[in-house]
Design a protein around this motif. Structure first.
Motif, PDB file in Angstrom:
ATOM      1  N   PRO A 188      55.841  32.824  31.464  1.00 21.91           N
ATOM      2  CA  PRO A 188      54.859  33.202  30.437  1.00 21.91           C
ATOM      3  C   PRO A 188      53.667  33.917  31.070  1.00 21.91           C
ATOM      4  CG  PRO A 188      54.773  30.841  30.891  1.00 21.91           C
ATOM      5  CD  PRO A 188      55.906  31.394  31.695  1.00 21.91           C
ATOM      6  N   ILE A 189      53.369  35.091  30.558  1.00 25.55           N
ATOM      7  CA  ILE A 189      52.185  35.822  31.038  1.00 25.55           C
ATOM      8  C   ILE A 189      51.485  36.449  29.834  1.00 25.55           C
ATOM      9  CG2 ILE A 189      52.982  36.229  33.399  1.00 25.55           C
ATOM     10  CD1 ILE A 189      53.777  39.040  32.599  1.00 25.55           C
ATOM     11  N   MET A 190      50.928  35.601  28.990  1.00 25.56           N
ATOM     12  CA  MET A 190      50.305  36.037  27.738  1.00 25.56           C
ATOM     13  C   MET A 190      49.331  37.183  27.960  1.00 25.56           C
ATOM     14  SD  MET A 190      47.861  33.956  25.134  1.00 25.56           S
ATOM     15  CE  MET A 190      49.049  32.798  24.540  1.00 25.56           C
ATOM     16  N   ASP A 191      48.405  37.021  28.905  1.00 24.84           N
ATOM     17  CA  ASP A 191      47.421  38.053  29.180  1.00 24.84           C
ATOM     18  C   ASP A 191      48.034  39.080  30.125  1.00 24.84           C
ATOM     19  OD1 ASP A 191      45.140  39.537  29.461  1.00 24.84           O
ATOM     20  OD2 ASP A 191      44.007  38.021  30.546  1.00 24.84           O
ATOM     21  N   GLY A 192      48.432  38.638  31.298  1.00 26.69           N
ATOM     22  CA  GLY A 192      49.137  39.494  32.239  1.00 26.69           C
ATOM     23  C   GLY A 192      48.351  40.667  32.776  1.00 26.69           C
ATOM     24  N   THR A 193      47.025  40.580  32.773  1.00 29.06           N
ATOM     25  CA  THR A 193      46.232  41.694  33.273  1.00 29.06           C
ATOM     26  C   THR A 193      46.075  41.583  34.792  1.00 29.06           C
ATOM     27  OG1 THR A 193      44.170  40.507  32.884  1.00 29.06           O
ATOM     28  CG2 THR A 193      44.924  41.965  31.133  1.00 29.06           C
ATOM     29  N   THR A 194      46.020  42.739  35.424  1.00 30.32           N
ATOM     30  CA  THR A 194      45.807  42.798  36.869  1.00 30.32           C
ATOM     31  C   THR A 194      44.500  43.544  37.114  1.00 30.32           C
ATOM     32  OG1 THR A 194      47.164  44.796  36.986  1.00 30.32           O
ATOM     33  CG2 THR A 194      48.261  42.708  37.488  1.00 30.32           C
ATOM     34  N   PRO A 195      43.410  42.800  37.187  1.00 30.83           N
ATOM     35  CA  PRO A 195      42.117  43.465  37.356  1.00 30.83           C
ATOM     36  C   PRO A 195      42.011  44.163  38.702  1.00 30.83           C
ATOM     37  CG  PRO A 195      41.898  41.078  37.536  1.00 30.83           C
ATOM     38  CD  PRO A 195      43.314  41.363  37.160  1.00 30.83           C
ATOM     39  N   GLU A 196      41.189  45.195  38.744  1.00 33.48           N
ATOM     40  CA  GLU A 196      40.899  45.852  40.018  1.00 33.48           C
ATOM     41  C   GLU A 196      40.370  44.781  40.970  1.00 33.48           C
ATOM     42  OE1 GLU A 196      37.259  48.537  41.555  1.00 33.48           O
ATOM     43  OE2 GLU A 196      38.322  49.322  39.802  1.00 33.48           O
ATOM     44  N   PRO A 197      40.964  44.655  42.165  1.00 32.48           N
ATOM     45  CA  PRO A 197      40.521  43.595  43.074  1.00 32.48           C
ATOM     46  C   PRO A 197      39.026  43.683  43.396  1.00 32.48           C
ATOM     47  CG  PRO A 197      42.616  44.484  43.805  1.00 32.48           C
ATOM     48  CD  PRO A 197      42.117  45.383  42.702  1.00 32.48           C
ATOM     49  N   HIS A 198      38.355  42.564  43.228  1.00 32.26           N
ATOM     50  CA  HIS A 198      36.920  42.464  43.503  1.00 32.26           C
ATOM     51  C   HIS A 198      36.566  40.988  43.676  1.00 32.26           C
ATOM     52  CE1 HIS A 198      37.092  41.659  39.189  1.00 32.26           C
ATOM     53  NE2 HIS A 198      35.982  40.957  39.369  1.00 32.26           N
TER      54      HIS A 198
END
Length: 166
Positions: free
Chosen positions: A101-111
């Motif tokens: 399950p990956i409801m959101d599944g966003t990969t933010p710019e690493p910071h």
């Protein structure tokens, strides 16, 4: 998430724009945002852990050379962080293949967020000798529940990255 090792945590904690009220153990890079545990079925967490148990990827470098004030004060980079972005893509693809399950599944710019309140001081380049770039090789990922508003992380598992997984 990826957590900086203790010596890198100390470097970040020493930055004048870092919020000293937050412990250095809370410093991290969010690699993927999955879901809010309080709003999903109870079987989602074990399914995610099972999927991560079969994930294999090589370590990758992270290096930050800027402090930026957006909504919060963050460490960022002008570099493309190609290896980190490739890792994020491989992780998402693996979770999808495993039907995790990956409801959101966003990969933010690493910071790394160093002050959640923001300081209106704009951007600042980290360069030697006063403020050298900050980085490390990520060799482990951590599945973490972030308790919003409580300054608390609950760890649900750790997985080592392996050079032979390339």
């Amino acid at each position: 998430m990826a957590k900086p090792p203790p010596e890198v945590q100390a470097q970040i904690a020493a930055l004048p724009r870092n919020d000293p009220s937050r412990g250095p153990d809370l410093l991290h890079v969010t690699l993927i945002s999955l879901y809010d545990l309080h709003h999903v079925p109870p079987e989602w967490l074990p399914a995610t852990i099972a999927a991560l148990d079969s994930f294999a990827a090589p370590p990758f470098p992270l290096r930050f050379d800027r402090i930026e004030n957006r909504k919060a004060v963050t460490l960022r980079t002008r570099e493309p962080l190609a290896e980190a972005r490739a890792f994020q893509k491989a992780l998402v693809n693996h979770l999808l293949r495993e039907k995790a399950p990956i409801m959101d599944g966003t990969t933010p710019e690493p910071h790394i967020t160093i002050n959640y309140r923001g300081d209106r001081l704009g951007s600042q380049t980290l360069n030697a000798p006063k403020l050298p770039p900050i980085g490390w090789t990520v060799d482990e990922i951590i599945l973490t529940e972030s308790i919003v508003g409580k300054t608390t992380h609950v760890e649900h598992g750790r997985w080592s990255l392996r050079a032979d997984a390339a």
